[in-house]
Design a protein around this motif. Sequence first.
Motif, PDB file in Angstrom:
ATOM      1  N   UNK A 111     -17.865 -28.419 -36.136  1.00 41.71           N
ATOM      2  CA  UNK A 111     -18.357 -27.722 -34.939  1.00 41.71           C
ATOM      3  C   UNK A 111     -19.844 -27.387 -35.097  1.00 41.71           C
ATOM      4  N   UNK A 158      -9.091 -24.891 -16.985  1.00 41.32           N
ATOM      5  CA  UNK A 158      -9.541 -23.543 -17.352  1.00 41.32           C
ATOM      6  C   UNK A 158      -8.448 -22.804 -18.125  1.00 41.32           C
ATOM      7  N   UNK A 159      -7.190 -23.062 -17.792  1.00 40.22           N
ATOM      8  CA  UNK A 159      -6.094 -22.492 -18.583  1.00 40.22           C
ATOM      9  C   UNK A 159      -6.218 -22.982 -20.032  1.00 40.22           C
ATOM     10  N   UNK A 161      -8.977 -23.922 -21.529  1.00 38.77           N
ATOM     11  CA  UNK A 161     -10.117 -23.206 -22.123  1.00 38.77           C
ATOM     12  C   UNK A 161      -9.703 -21.811 -22.593  1.00 38.77           C
ATOM     13  N   UNK A 162      -8.906 -21.135 -21.769  1.00 39.69           N
ATOM     14  CA  UNK A 162      -8.477 -19.777 -22.146  1.00 39.69           C
ATOM     15  C   UNK A 162      -7.667 -19.796 -23.440  1.00 39.69           C
ATOM     16  N   UNK A 165     -10.529 -21.492 -26.387  1.00 35.69           N
ATOM     17  CA  UNK A 165     -11.871 -20.977 -26.668  1.00 35.69           C
ATOM     18  C   UNK A 165     -11.908 -19.720 -27.540  1.00 35.69           C
ATOM     19  N   UNK A 166     -10.972 -18.762 -27.367  1.00 36.05           N
ATOM     20  CA  UNK A 166     -11.093 -17.563 -28.215  1.00 36.05           C
ATOM     21  C   UNK A 166     -11.006 -17.875 -29.711  1.00 36.05           C
ATOM     22  N   UNK A 168     -12.009 -20.600 -31.207  1.00 37.28           N
ATOM     23  CA  UNK A 168     -13.297 -21.170 -31.598  1.00 37.28           C
ATOM     24  C   UNK A 168     -14.348 -20.069 -31.682  1.00 37.28           C
ATOM     25  N   UNK A 169     -14.322 -19.185 -30.696  1.00 36.30           N
ATOM     26  CA  UNK A 169     -15.330 -18.131 -30.624  1.00 36.30           C
ATOM     27  C   UNK A 169     -15.271 -17.180 -31.829  1.00 36.30           C
ATOM     28  N   UNK A 170     -14.085 -16.713 -32.226  1.00 40.25           N
ATOM     29  CA  UNK A 170     -14.057 -15.806 -33.389  1.00 40.25           C
ATOM     30  C   UNK A 170     -14.358 -16.575 -34.672  1.00 40.25           C
ATOM     31  N   UNK A 172     -16.540 -19.101 -34.847  1.00 39.62           N
ATOM     32  CA  UNK A 172     -17.993 -19.285 -34.833  1.00 39.62           C
ATOM     33  C   UNK A 172     -18.721 -17.976 -35.124  1.00 39.62           C
ATOM     34  N   UNK A 173     -18.347 -16.918 -34.404  1.00 37.97           N
ATOM     35  CA  UNK A 173     -19.147 -15.698 -34.459  1.00 37.97           C
ATOM     36  C   UNK A 173     -18.747 -14.772 -35.590  1.00 37.97           C
ATOM     37  N   UNK A 178      -8.090 -15.922 -35.618  1.00 36.94           N
ATOM     38  CA  UNK A 178      -7.448 -14.892 -34.788  1.00 36.94           C
ATOM     39  C   UNK A 178      -6.319 -14.250 -35.604  1.00 36.94           C
ATOM     40  N   UNK A 186      -3.231 -12.632 -26.601  1.00 36.94           N
ATOM     41  CA  UNK A 186      -3.722 -13.789 -25.855  1.00 36.94           C
ATOM     42  C   UNK A 186      -2.568 -14.526 -25.176  1.00 36.94           C
TER      43      UNK A 186
END
Lengths: 199, 199
Positions: A111, A158-159, A161-162, A165-166, A168-170, A172-173, A178, A186
């Motif tokens: 990523x 979009x479902x 993505x929901x 994405x979370x 990937x986001x945690x 990455x950041x 999770x 979720x």
Amino acid sequence: MGVPDSAAKPRVRPGGRSERVRESVMRACLELLTEGKVELPIAEVADRSGVNRGTIYRWWPTSTDLLNDALAFHVRHRADAPDTGAWESDVRFLITELASLAADPVERAIIATMISDRYPSLNHAMMGWYRNDRPHWFAMIERAIGRGEASPDVDPAIVLQMMLAPAVSVSVFEGRALTHEEIDSLVALVCRATAPLHN
Amino acid sequence: MGVPDSAAKPRVRPGGRSERVRESVMRACLELLTEGKVELPIAEVADRSGVNRGTIYRWWPTSTDLLNDALAFHVRHRADAPDTGAWESDVRFLITELASLAADPVERAIIATMISDRYPSLNHAMMGWYRNDRPHWFAMIERAIGRGEASPDVDPAIVLQMMLAPAVSVSVFEGRALTHEEIDSLVALVCRATAPLHN
């Protein structure tokens, strides 16, 4: 996209010597990818895998062949879209699997390299996998709609993505996976967001 | 976290000469960040900004001071959590803003560097901003619960992830911003996921 296709036909007998050679080469490639060395220089792959260059050149004539096979090897344990018979357990299965994938060091490195835009060939190959998987995920949503468990008016992209994405986001950041509690929350939110409207 | 605090007190008069100097230095730093050069070497910042090294050293004694101020400058146009008076329009406002932020080249470069784990100081500073913003976002969800527009049993951290993560994900994987249609779908799903339960 030829990537998922070529990955689908293994060129070696599982468990045999050539399978062990292949695994050594693939593991060396994933090590290099984890270090951001997407070029996969054949000399370095030979050094790390202990497999001689001639063999590597014969099986993987170009670095792109190596990259495509290494990515196929990386995702080999990823199951297809789940089909547990119920929307909530499908959602839970998929989110749990993606959460563990996104936190994997190889995946994080891939990523990071993708977002750096340094290697269009990597982005291209990864988007090939994504495009290959997406219809199966969409089919999972369609089955839920068919069973009356999800509303037919939801936007499947979009479902998806929901759900994706979370994790990937945690990763990455926050550099973590999770938690079980986050996965529970979720799953509940995705099910509520997609529930049929009763009025 | 000291980062957002120090960023809150501008050291120069807006519009004056020193403000222009500051802006030149900050833009040079953001250019370097976009190229992944998080070290912000002062010689290179001086070259690119046309501001002499002595001035830079005086105002920003360390590269960490430069990095913190550059990040403050980068996020300066980001509005606080919206308070439009209604949950749906707050959600729309926030998702639209985050979608545009995530697709910004500077932000993409920062995210790429964060995930590479090469510069803990950058991750630390960015997480400082995030932790600083998060209570405002949570307050936005609390207001919606107070107005009866959102269910009190939702997990605010995961609702926030649902709003933030898709924009980051399409920026990372597809190098693009969410479309208007995707934003509409996402707003609708978030509102449905968080709606009070009527039974």
